[in-house]
Scaffold this active site. Sequence first.
Site, PDB file in Angstrom:
ATOM      1  N   ARG A  64      14.486  17.846  16.963  1.00  0.00           N
ATOM      2  CA  ARG A  64      14.119  16.430  16.902  1.00  0.00           C
ATOM      3  C   ARG A  64      15.357  15.557  17.102  1.00  0.00           C
ATOM      4  O   ARG A  64      16.482  16.007  16.919  1.00  0.00           O
ATOM      5  CB  ARG A  64      13.520  16.083  15.529  1.00  0.00           C
ATOM      6  CG  ARG A  64      12.190  16.758  15.234  1.00  0.00           C
ATOM      7  CD  ARG A  64      11.057  16.170  16.055  1.00  0.00           C
ATOM      8  NE  ARG A  64       9.770  16.773  15.738  1.00  0.00           N
ATOM      9  CZ  ARG A  64       9.289  17.875  16.324  1.00  0.00           C
ATOM     10  NH1 ARG A  64      10.014  18.530  17.226  1.00  0.00           N
ATOM     11  NH2 ARG A  64       8.103  18.342  15.999  1.00  0.00           N
ATOM     12  N   ASN A  85       7.442  14.390   5.682  1.00  0.00           N
ATOM     13  CA  ASN A  85       8.561  14.460   6.631  1.00  0.00           C
ATOM     14  C   ASN A  85       9.707  15.309   6.088  1.00  0.00           C
ATOM     15  O   ASN A  85       9.847  15.484   4.878  1.00  0.00           O
ATOM     16  CB  ASN A  85       9.058  13.053   6.967  1.00  0.00           C
ATOM     17  CG  ASN A  85       7.993  12.242   7.677  1.00  0.00           C
ATOM     18  OD1 ASN A  85       7.478  11.268   7.150  1.00  0.00           O
ATOM     19  ND2 ASN A  85       7.628  12.663   8.877  1.00  0.00           N
ATOM     20  N   ASN A 144      13.182  10.019  14.965  1.00  0.00           N
ATOM     21  CA  ASN A 144      12.977  10.454  13.569  1.00  0.00           C
ATOM     22  C   ASN A 144      13.958   9.762  12.631  1.00  0.00           C
ATOM     23  O   ASN A 144      15.089  10.242  12.453  1.00  0.00           O
ATOM     24  CB  ASN A 144      13.130  11.980  13.468  1.00  0.00           C
ATOM     25  CG  ASN A 144      11.955  12.718  14.081  1.00  0.00           C
ATOM     26  OD1 ASN A 144      11.681  12.588  15.274  1.00  0.00           O
ATOM     27  ND2 ASN A 144      11.256  13.485  13.282  1.00  0.00           N
ATOM     28  N   TYR A 163      -3.042   8.870  14.233  1.00  0.00           N
ATOM     29  CA  TYR A 163      -1.886   7.990  14.007  1.00  0.00           C
ATOM     30  C   TYR A 163      -1.189   7.693  15.339  1.00  0.00           C
ATOM     31  O   TYR A 163      -0.898   6.553  15.674  1.00  0.00           O
ATOM     32  CB  TYR A 163      -0.898   8.652  13.025  1.00  0.00           C
ATOM     33  CG  TYR A 163       0.493   8.116  13.124  1.00  0.00           C
ATOM     34  CD1 TYR A 163       0.831   6.903  12.549  1.00  0.00           C
ATOM     35  CD2 TYR A 163       1.482   8.803  13.847  1.00  0.00           C
ATOM     36  CE1 TYR A 163       2.114   6.387  12.678  1.00  0.00           C
ATOM     37  CE2 TYR A 163       2.759   8.304  13.971  1.00  0.00           C
ATOM     38  CZ  TYR A 163       3.065   7.090  13.387  1.00  0.00           C
ATOM     39  OH  TYR A 163       4.322   6.587  13.536  1.00  0.00           O
ATOM     40  N   ASN A 215      -7.100  -0.062  10.228  1.00  0.00           N
ATOM     41  CA  ASN A 215      -5.947  -0.745   9.635  1.00  0.00           C
ATOM     42  C   ASN A 215      -4.861  -1.055  10.670  1.00  0.00           C
ATOM     43  O   ASN A 215      -4.376  -2.191  10.744  1.00  0.00           O
ATOM     44  CB  ASN A 215      -5.366   0.123   8.512  1.00  0.00           C
ATOM     45  CG  ASN A 215      -4.204  -0.557   7.812  1.00  0.00           C
ATOM     46  OD1 ASN A 215      -4.388  -1.561   7.125  1.00  0.00           O
ATOM     47  ND2 ASN A 215      -3.011  -0.030   8.016  1.00  0.00           N
ATOM     48  N   GLY A 243       1.508  -0.845   8.903  1.00  0.00           N
ATOM     49  CA  GLY A 243       0.582   0.178   9.388  1.00  0.00           C
ATOM     50  C   GLY A 243       0.686   1.445   8.564  1.00  0.00           C
ATOM     51  O   GLY A 243       1.690   1.679   7.894  1.00  0.00           O
ATOM     52  N   SER A 297       0.842  -1.198   0.000  1.00  0.00           N
ATOM     53  CA  SER A 297       0.000   0.000   0.000  1.00  0.00           C
ATOM     54  C   SER A 297       0.877   1.247   0.000  1.00  0.00           C
ATOM     55  O   SER A 297       0.446   2.310  -0.442  1.00  0.00           O
ATOM     56  CB  SER A 297      -0.951   0.008   1.191  1.00  0.00           C
ATOM     57  OG  SER A 297      -0.247   0.248   2.387  1.00  0.00           O
ATOM     58  N   GLY A 344      -0.038  20.902  15.445  1.00  0.00           N
ATOM     59  CA  GLY A 344       0.272  19.617  16.077  1.00  0.00           C
ATOM     60  C   GLY A 344       1.748  19.377  16.337  1.00  0.00           C
ATOM     61  O   GLY A 344       2.106  18.408  17.013  1.00  0.00           O
ATOM     62  N   SER A 396       6.338   4.505  18.346  1.00  0.00           N
ATOM     63  CA  SER A 396       6.830   5.834  17.973  1.00  0.00           C
ATOM     64  C   SER A 396       6.963   6.714  19.207  1.00  0.00           C
ATOM     65  O   SER A 396       6.192   6.582  20.171  1.00  0.00           O
ATOM     66  CB  SER A 396       5.826   6.467  17.011  1.00  0.00           C
ATOM     67  OG  SER A 396       6.061   7.842  16.878  1.00  0.00           O
ATOM     68  N   LYS A 407      -0.694   4.034  17.735  1.00  0.00           N
ATOM     69  CA  LYS A 407       0.540   3.481  18.329  1.00  0.00           C
ATOM     70  C   LYS A 407       0.347   3.288  19.829  1.00  0.00           C
ATOM     71  O   LYS A 407       0.742   2.263  20.397  1.00  0.00           O
ATOM     72  CB  LYS A 407       1.729   4.420  18.058  1.00  0.00           C
ATOM     73  CG  LYS A 407       2.106   4.559  16.605  1.00  0.00           C
ATOM     74  CD  LYS A 407       2.663   3.261  16.041  1.00  0.00           C
ATOM     75  CE  LYS A 407       3.110   3.389  14.603  1.00  0.00           C
ATOM     76  NZ  LYS A 407       3.418   2.083  13.978  1.00  0.00           N
TER      77      LYS A 407
END
Length: 350
Positions: free
Chosen positions: A231, A199, A179, A149, A99, A82, A34, A294, A124, A153
């Site tokens: 990050r 990303n 990351n 998402y 899913n 996923g 996918s 976010g 994550s 997790k």
Amino acid sequence: MKIMLAGGAGYIGTHTAIALIEAGHEVFVVDNFSNSCREAVRRVEKITGSEVRLYEADCCDYMSVRMIMSKEKPDSVVQMAGYKAVGESVAKPISYYRNNLDSTLTILEVMAECGVKSIVFSSSATVYGEDNPVPYTEDMPRGRCSNPYGWTKSMIEQILEDAAAADPSLSVVLLRYFNPVGAHESGLIGEDPQGIPNNLMPYITQVAVGRRDKLTVFGGDYDTPDGTCRRDYIHVMDLADGHARAVDYAAAHKGSAIFNLGTGIPYSVLDMVNAFSDACGHPLNYVIGDRRAGDLQDCWADAEKAGRILGWKATRGIAEMCRDSWNWQRNNPKGYADSEEDSDEEDDEE
Ligand code: UFG
């Protein structure tokens, strides 16, 4: 050991397959493509010189997973199947919950039926949520996630911990990725997002190779030294090695355990832009734009536990991360679509 890599044709999966094979394991991949392609697994075979059996199947499909697992009888499963796009998860929450939870539940049910007792899950750093202070340690409570998402997790972690508590013969390892960036040093495999990258690193590499005009840095007014978010970027081959350690750990320990896979070193968006410019040899075109909804200002790991218990430590620095990302993108400007079989795929330009 024989390892089933669920979702193993993707970016992290293909790199992990190499690390597992190099650690002496036999690997087979289950993937519905996918967000991945066969060519990536073919290249893993080329890099390792080992056959990687590939099953095209959806891990939510109980009958398919049962057929594959009962035939292969793996010693352990690494569950990376996923959806992973944060923004898309806000637009399509039901699809994400269906899913991501269903694939893991299906795998767990089939594992119980087939007597497979060990699972390593791709979690994550997003599960730390909005309220924990950096650096994150594994004993902090899971927090409030800012998108579906992240919640998938967090929920799957809970499901796996409950499953381990109920079955003392089960081993569960939850790996909290920070990351991931970079690529295998061969330049044959790497990150190949569909459409416009969400990303930072794939966006940077596509600007550098001329597929995108410029990078927009999301926010220049954060309370950080240069005003941009920080990050914990980790080279994907270090992350892959972490899986090899985790599989060994799961084979030797029952119950559930959590490990951060990060370097413990924060870099800002502009640090990454500058390091990448050094790696590719020319300045990167960018503008400072608005903050992205976010986004947390800061997110980095305390990586001590994985070092102490798994004997794992990230060894590749920011220069290698950028060098290898660039090497992959430069050799494959359109990703796997450059390869013969996929050459009729459209490139999705802005
Ligand atoms: N960024 C930009 N411009 C872009 C893309 C990203 O400035 O075009 C910035 C972001 O604002 C952020 C940093 O680059 O400050 C990293 O952003 P990414 O989208 O690459 O990564 P995130 O930290 O937002 O998300 C990652 C994973 C998620 C995971 C999350 C939380 O992609 O799967 O970390 O741990 F949920």
